[in-house]
Design a protein around this motif. Structure first.
Motif, PDB file in Angstrom:
ATOM      1  N   ASN A  68       0.790  -1.235   0.000  1.00 56.75           N
ATOM      2  CA  ASN A  68       0.000   0.000   0.000  1.00 56.75           C
ATOM      3  C   ASN A  68       0.817   1.277   0.000  1.00 56.75           C
ATOM      4  OD1 ASN A  68      -2.469  -1.397   0.083  1.00 56.75           O
ATOM      5  ND2 ASN A  68      -2.233  -1.701   2.273  1.00 56.75           N
ATOM      6  N   ARG A  69       2.031   1.258   0.574  1.00 58.49           N
ATOM      7  CA  ARG A  69       2.826   2.486   0.646  1.00 58.49           C
ATOM      8  C   ARG A  69       4.263   2.169   0.995  1.00 58.49           C
ATOM      9  NH1 ARG A  69      -0.468   2.458   4.940  1.00 58.49           N
ATOM     10  NH2 ARG A  69      -1.931   3.691   3.752  1.00 58.49           N
ATOM     11  N   THR A  70       5.109   3.152   0.737  1.00 62.61           N
ATOM     12  CA  THR A  70       6.493   3.107   1.206  1.00 62.61           C
ATOM     13  C   THR A  70       6.750   4.374   2.004  1.00 62.61           C
ATOM     14  OG1 THR A  70       7.408   4.190  -0.744  1.00 62.61           O
ATOM     15  CG2 THR A  70       7.292   1.778  -0.804  1.00 62.61           C
ATOM     16  N   ALA A  71       7.679   4.293   2.923  1.00 66.77           N
ATOM     17  CA  ALA A  71       8.071   5.462   3.709  1.00 66.77           C
ATOM     18  C   ALA A  71       9.566   5.375   3.952  1.00 66.77           C
ATOM     19  CB  ALA A  71       7.324   5.504   5.041  1.00 66.77           C
ATOM     20  N   LEU A  72      10.260   6.451   3.617  1.00 63.50           N
ATOM     21  CA  LEU A  72      11.698   6.517   3.834  1.00 63.50           C
ATOM     22  C   LEU A  72      11.963   7.529   4.936  1.00 63.50           C
ATOM     23  CD1 LEU A  72      14.640   5.844   3.059  1.00 63.50           C
ATOM     24  CD2 LEU A  72      14.493   7.689   1.377  1.00 63.50           C
ATOM     25  N   MET A  73      12.561   7.067   6.014  1.00 61.80           N
ATOM     26  CA  MET A  73      12.931   7.955   7.115  1.00 61.80           C
ATOM     27  C   MET A  73      14.443   8.111   7.098  1.00 61.80           C
ATOM     28  SD  MET A  73      10.504   6.596  10.181  1.00 61.80           S
ATOM     29  CE  MET A  73      10.796   4.865   9.824  1.00 61.80           C
ATOM     30  N   THR A  74      14.892   9.341   7.176  1.00 66.00           N
ATOM     31  CA  THR A  74      16.310   9.638   7.207  1.00 66.00           C
ATOM     32  C   THR A  74      16.637  10.323   8.523  1.00 66.00           C
ATOM     33  OG1 THR A  74      16.372   9.893   4.810  1.00 66.00           O
ATOM     34  CG2 THR A  74      18.207  10.849   6.048  1.00 66.00           C
ATOM     35  N   GLU A  75      17.537   9.754   9.256  1.00 62.98           N
ATOM     36  CA  GLU A  75      17.988  10.322  10.527  1.00 62.98           C
ATOM     37  C   GLU A  75      19.200  11.189  10.209  1.00 62.98           C
ATOM     38  OE1 GLU A  75      17.148  10.732  14.398  1.00 62.98           O
ATOM     39  OE2 GLU A  75      15.978   9.461  13.076  1.00 62.98           O
ATOM     40  N   LEU A  76      19.130  12.473  10.499  1.00 62.18           N
ATOM     41  CA  LEU A  76      20.202  13.393  10.112  1.00 62.18           C
ATOM     42  C   LEU A  76      21.469  13.193  10.936  1.00 62.18           C
ATOM     43  CD1 LEU A  76      18.172  16.627   9.390  1.00 62.18           C
ATOM     44  CD2 LEU A  76      19.022  14.923   7.781  1.00 62.18           C
ATOM     45  N   ARG A  77      21.336  12.761  12.169  1.00 56.93           N
ATOM     46  CA  ARG A  77      22.489  12.459  13.033  1.00 56.93           C
ATOM     47  C   ARG A  77      23.535  13.581  13.005  1.00 56.93           C
ATOM     48  NH1 ARG A  77      20.727   8.109  15.227  1.00 56.93           N
ATOM     49  NH2 ARG A  77      19.946   6.383  14.007  1.00 56.93           N
ATOM     50  N   GLY A  78      23.053  14.812  13.184  1.00 56.69           N
ATOM     51  CA  GLY A  78      23.953  15.960  13.266  1.00 56.69           C
ATOM     52  C   GLY A  78      24.228  16.659  11.951  1.00 56.69           C
ATOM     53  N   ALA A  79      23.827  16.059  10.846  1.00 62.86           N
ATOM     54  CA  ALA A  79      24.019  16.697   9.533  1.00 62.86           C
ATOM     55  C   ALA A  79      23.056  17.894   9.434  1.00 62.86           C
ATOM     56  CB  ALA A  79      23.741  15.711   8.404  1.00 62.86           C
ATOM     57  N   PRO A  80      23.354  18.875   8.580  1.00 59.78           N
ATOM     58  CA  PRO A  80      22.466  20.040   8.432  1.00 59.78           C
ATOM     59  C   PRO A  80      21.089  19.633   7.903  1.00 59.78           C
ATOM     60  CG  PRO A  80      24.542  20.369   7.251  1.00 59.78           C
ATOM     61  CD  PRO A  80      24.542  18.960   7.748  1.00 59.78           C
ATOM     62  N   GLU A  81      20.085  20.413   8.278  1.00 57.59           N
ATOM     63  CA  GLU A  81      18.741  20.186   7.762  1.00 57.59           C
ATOM     64  C   GLU A  81      18.758  20.378   6.245  1.00 57.59           C
ATOM     65  OE1 GLU A  81      14.266  22.163   8.088  1.00 57.59           O
ATOM     66  OE2 GLU A  81      15.776  22.698   9.565  1.00 57.59           O
ATOM     67  N   PRO A  82      18.147  19.450   5.494  1.00 60.95           N
ATOM     68  CA  PRO A  82      18.120  19.604   4.033  1.00 60.95           C
ATOM     69  C   PRO A  82      17.339  20.858   3.632  1.00 60.95           C
ATOM     70  CG  PRO A  82      17.333  17.427   4.700  1.00 60.95           C
ATOM     71  CD  PRO A  82      17.472  18.237   5.940  1.00 60.95           C
ATOM     72  N   THR A  83      17.746  21.472   2.544  1.00 56.14           N
ATOM     73  CA  THR A  83      17.021  22.625   2.020  1.00 56.14           C
ATOM     74  C   THR A  83      15.746  22.146   1.337  1.00 56.14           C
ATOM     75  OG1 THR A  83      18.063  22.542  -0.156  1.00 56.14           O
ATOM     76  CG2 THR A  83      19.209  23.828   1.566  1.00 56.14           C
ATOM     77  N   LEU A  84      14.846  23.076   1.086  1.00 54.10           N
ATOM     78  CA  LEU A  84      13.632  22.723   0.356  1.00 54.10           C
ATOM     79  C   LEU A  84      13.991  22.150  -1.012  1.00 54.10           C
ATOM     80  CD1 LEU A  84      10.577  22.621   0.029  1.00 54.10           C
ATOM     81  CD2 LEU A  84      10.640  25.045  -0.626  1.00 54.10           C
TER      82      LEU A  84
END
Length: 165
Positions: A68-84
């Motif tokens: 029914n769906r996929t979900a990708l979770m990314t843990e930044l672990r101190g990396a900068p927040e991604p830009t839009l």
């Protein structure tokens, strides 16, 4: 990629407007994806679930998949927040991406405004805000279109015209 935002102060009606716009625009036959910015920490996973356990153990990314769906979770672990722009590059192609938040980014936006919050309008100081949707539109005076916050059809017409759909 066609992109349009909904911005405003906390409790201004952004999420409700986003929800109504997605429903209205998809009902008209267009494909829509959304991006929501959160200023606080959030967790889409539940403690004790297998995916939570993978992430808690140190996985940088956890991909859940079902029929029914996929979900990708990314843990930044101190990396900068991604830009839009970084986040948009990860989306599959659609007719329109609606963005909630990201008020400082330079894409075109509608400002959601509720008088009861007591917050001033952002629009007078921000040219990327192309229109205002307010529960007190009749009392406001601006140099750009004003809509009733609940006039979803008119707001959808405006956004679709703006992006050329």
């Amino acid at each position: 990629m066609r992109l349009y935002g909904v911005t405003g102060w906390k409790n201004s009606g952004k999420t409700g407007l986003m929800e109504r716009l997605v429903a209205e625009i998809t009902a008209r036959g267009h494909s829509v994806s959304t991006v929501k910015h959160a200023h606080h920490s959030f967790d889409v996973d539940q403690k004790g679930r297998d995916s939570y356990r993978h992430r808690d153990a140190g996985a940088r990314q956890v991909l859940l998949a079902s029929r029914n769906r996929t979900a990708l979770m990314t843990e930044l672990r101190g990396a900068p927040e991604p830009t839009l722009d970084d986040l948009l590059a990860q989306l599959a192609p659609v007719d329109l991406v609606l963005v909630e938040g990201y008020k400082r980014d330079r894409h075109p936006k509608i400002e959601a405004h509720r008088a009861e919050t007591g917050q001033p309008l952002i629009a007078p100081e921000d040219a990327t805000i192309r229109a205002v949707a307010s529960d007190s539109a009749a009392t406001l005076s601006l140099d750009r279109p004003l809509f009733d916050l609940d006039d979803t059809a008119a707001l959808a017409d405006f956004v679709l015209r703006e992006v050329g759909l």
